[in-house]
Scaffold this active site. Structure first.
Site, PDB file in Angstrom:
ATOM      1  CB  VAL A  12      31.742  36.427  51.398  1.00  0.00           C
ATOM      2  CG1 VAL A  12      30.800  35.228  51.260  1.00  0.00           C
ATOM      3  CG2 VAL A  12      32.406  36.727  50.064  1.00  0.00           C
ATOM      4  CB  THR A 123      37.916  31.865  46.125  1.00  0.00           C
ATOM      5  OG1 THR A 123      36.680  32.572  45.931  1.00  0.00           O
ATOM      6  CG2 THR A 123      38.460  31.407  44.791  1.00  0.00           C
ATOM      7  CD  GLU A 152      34.557  43.651  47.293  1.00  0.00           C
ATOM      8  OE1 GLU A 152      34.921  44.834  47.307  1.00  0.00           O
ATOM      9  OE2 GLU A 152      35.294  42.705  47.632  1.00  0.00           O
ATOM     10  CE  LYS A 201      34.880  33.030  43.065  1.00  0.00           C
ATOM     11  NZ  LYS A 201      33.917  34.089  42.863  1.00  0.00           N
ATOM     12  CG  ASN A 205      36.519  35.366  39.937  1.00  0.00           C
ATOM     13  OD1 ASN A 205      35.417  35.765  39.557  1.00  0.00           O
ATOM     14  ND2 ASN A 205      36.888  35.419  41.198  1.00  0.00           N
ATOM     15  CB  ALA A 249      38.537  49.010  26.866  1.00  0.00           C
ATOM     16  N   GLY A 250      39.669  49.934  29.666  1.00  0.00           N
ATOM     17  CA  GLY A 250      40.077  51.041  30.533  1.00  0.00           C
ATOM     18  C   GLY A 250      41.324  50.715  31.322  1.00  0.00           C
ATOM     19  CB  CYS A 257      37.953  38.288  43.532  1.00  0.00           C
ATOM     20  SG  CYS A 257      37.375  38.356  45.227  1.00  0.00           S
ATOM     21  CE  LYS A 317      32.821  45.890  42.164  1.00  0.00           C
ATOM     22  NZ  LYS A 317      32.027  44.776  41.686  1.00  0.00           N
TER      23      LYS A 317
END
Ligand code: NAD
Ligand code: UGA
Length: 443
Positions: A12, A123, A152, A201, A205, A249-250, A257, A317
């Site tokens: 951040v 956070t 990200e 916040k 999430n 999905a996966g 986070c 990811k």
């Protein structure tokens, strides 16, 4: 233009340093990690974020950004202090405010005149803003809660085009001064109190995590009743009340986070509601997704010793080198614990993998990872995997099993390449795809 200090040179903090410098401000960044500071001074960023090196370079060249480990130097003349320090999870699942407390203590000790406004972007446990305000009472320092919603991998884009700016302040002038910093971004601004800002916040999430687990449960039911996951995601996502995001999905969600904020909100649900377990169920679905590939391989091969498994992708990811709580890395480690020979390829995370997961073999390309493998698993949705030549993968493998944990391929193309295909994942619908579908529906 203002003089701004940023505490915490991470995912951040560095984005804010470079972004605020681009808006014309002068930024001093303080971090306790001397190695990171030394790197950043030369324009090298210690993590991977597309577009950020170029933006930082511009800020450095214009002499609008400096990095330091020295709080008095960093805080000198600052009108605003952005706090961007980590708030990891505690053993019970709450947010750990240790780094935050240390940053506040340093700011209190070294803040100069005129007194800065503290802008808290970490956070935090709900109520932190008010606690911090009491800490600074009498010092003429106001604390504004300004939670961060960037993701990200697209953090630079999110900085310049935020979906909303949330400003939680009990002091109108301080809140408006912070909102004015964001004025060039022309984003909707929500003015509220600090508690609401902080809770919004965690809630955002928790909602995203819930949506991913919702998609995973649906895909599991869909598998049994014979529903097509991608068709289902499209059908759902065109309802604006549902929306297109986070319906893939996966292997489930990971990162620094969603899992930690979900655990934190579950703690609040336990304390204050008659529905403890609501968010724990979301986490349980996520945990189960992570085990599905291991279960599949054990079902197919029996013992995994002597089996060679290629894992494509290690980060939590695509478009990041962040390995924190990564489902892909978790999977690779689980397989290694079961004595499989695990070969990992990740487009950017190899240097960190060498340090934190020496038990895993690393390959330089996806095809090299697949060489001699009994099974190849796609564990992160890196775009380069979607265009891989499946026939070449098949040729180089010893076995024939392709496990698609992120919905990049389809049964037909895998079969054409001579691969056995297993996927419990769906590609979902990305927001721009949903927009493209809308006119077709209307006409
Ligand atoms: P990070 O780990 O990437 O970076 C934090 C930096 O703070 C590190 O470089 C660390 O050395 C430094 N630091 C720690 N204690 C310090 C201190 N007392 N003084 C100065 N520097 C200190 O963390 P991050 O991912 O940028 O996250 C920061 C906060 O923002 C967390 O609360 C996180 O939940 C929240 N957040 C993160 C993201 C994200 O995408 N990573 C998005 C939104 C919100
Ligand atoms: C998330 C939020 O999206 C940001 O708004 C928030 O600011 C950030 O957390 C934070 O608080 O730090 P991020 O963790 O970077 O951002 O990543 P996401 O894009 O939300 O993905 C999280 C995880 O969910 C990844 O493991 C991803 O693979 C998974 N995911 C995402 C799915 O499994 N399916 C989806 O449809 C979307």
């Amino acid at each position: 233009m203002s003089s701004i200090a940023i505490v915490g040179a991470g995912h951040v903090g560095v984005v804010y340093a470079a972004g605020l410098a681009e808006l014309g401000h002068h930024v001093r960044v303080i971090d306790v990690n001397a190695k990171r500071v030394a790197m950043l001074r030369t324009g090298k960023i210690w993590f991977y974020e597309p577009g950020l090196p170029e933006l930082l370079e511009r800020g450095l060249a214009r002499r609008r950004i400096t990095f330091t480990t020295n709080y008095p130097k960093g805080l000198a003349k600052a009108r605003f202090v952005f706090v961007c320090v980590p708030t990891p999870t505690t053993a019970e699942g709450s947010l750990d405010d240790t780094y935050l407390r240390s940053a506040f203590a340093q700011i209190r000790e070294h803040a100069t005149n005129p007194r800065p406004v503290i802008v808290n972007k970490s956070t935090v446990p709900v109520g932190t803003g008010d606690i911090a305000s009491r800490l600074f009472e009498g010092d003429d320092i106001h604390v504004v809660s300004n939670p961060e919603f960037l993701a990200e991998g697209r953090a630079v884009e999110d900085f310049f085009h935020p979906s909303r700016i949330v400003i939680g302040s009990r002091n109108r002038i301080a809140g408006e001064a912070v909102a004015a910093l964001y004025a060039p971004l022309r984003a909707p601004v929500v003015h509220t109190d600090p508690v609401t800002a902080e809770f919004s916040k965690l809630s955002a999430n928790a909602f995203l995590a819930t949506k991913v687990s919702f998609a995973n449960v649906l895909s599991r039911i869909g598998e049994s009743v014979g529903a097509d996951g991608d068709g289902l995601a499209k059908a759902l996502s065109l309802d604006p009340r549902i929306g297109a995001g986070h319906l893939r999905a996966g292997l489930g969600f990971g990162g620094s986070c969603l899992p930690k904020d979900l655990a934190a909100i579950e703690q609040l649900a336990r304390r204050f509601t008659e529905s403890p377990g609501f968010f724990a169920a979301v986490a349980a679905v996520n945990k189960a997704q992570r085990s599905r590939v291991v279960d599949l391989l054990v079902d197919r091969f029996g013992a995994l010793a002597d089996r060679r498994i290629a894992v494509l992708g290690a980060t939590f990811k695509a478009n990041t080198d962040d390995l924190r709580d990564s489902p892909a890395l978790y999977l690779a480690r689980q397989l290694a614990e079961l004595h499989a020979e695990v070969v990992v390829y990740d487009p950017v995370a190899a240097p960190q993998l060498k340090l934190i997961a020496p038990e895993l073999q690393l390959a330089r390309t996806a095809l090299a990872a697949a060489r001699g493998a009994d099974a190849t698993i796609v564990a992160t949705e890196w775009p380069e995997f979607a265009t891989i030549d499946l026939a070449a993968v098949r040729r180089t493998m010893r076995g024939t099993l392709l496990v698609d944990g992120r919905g990049l391929f389809d049964l037909e193309s895998a079969h054409r390449a001579g691969l056995d295909y297993f996927s419990f994942a769906t590609a979902g619908v990305r927001p721009h795809e949903a927009e493209e579908l809308l006119p077709a529906v209307a006409s």
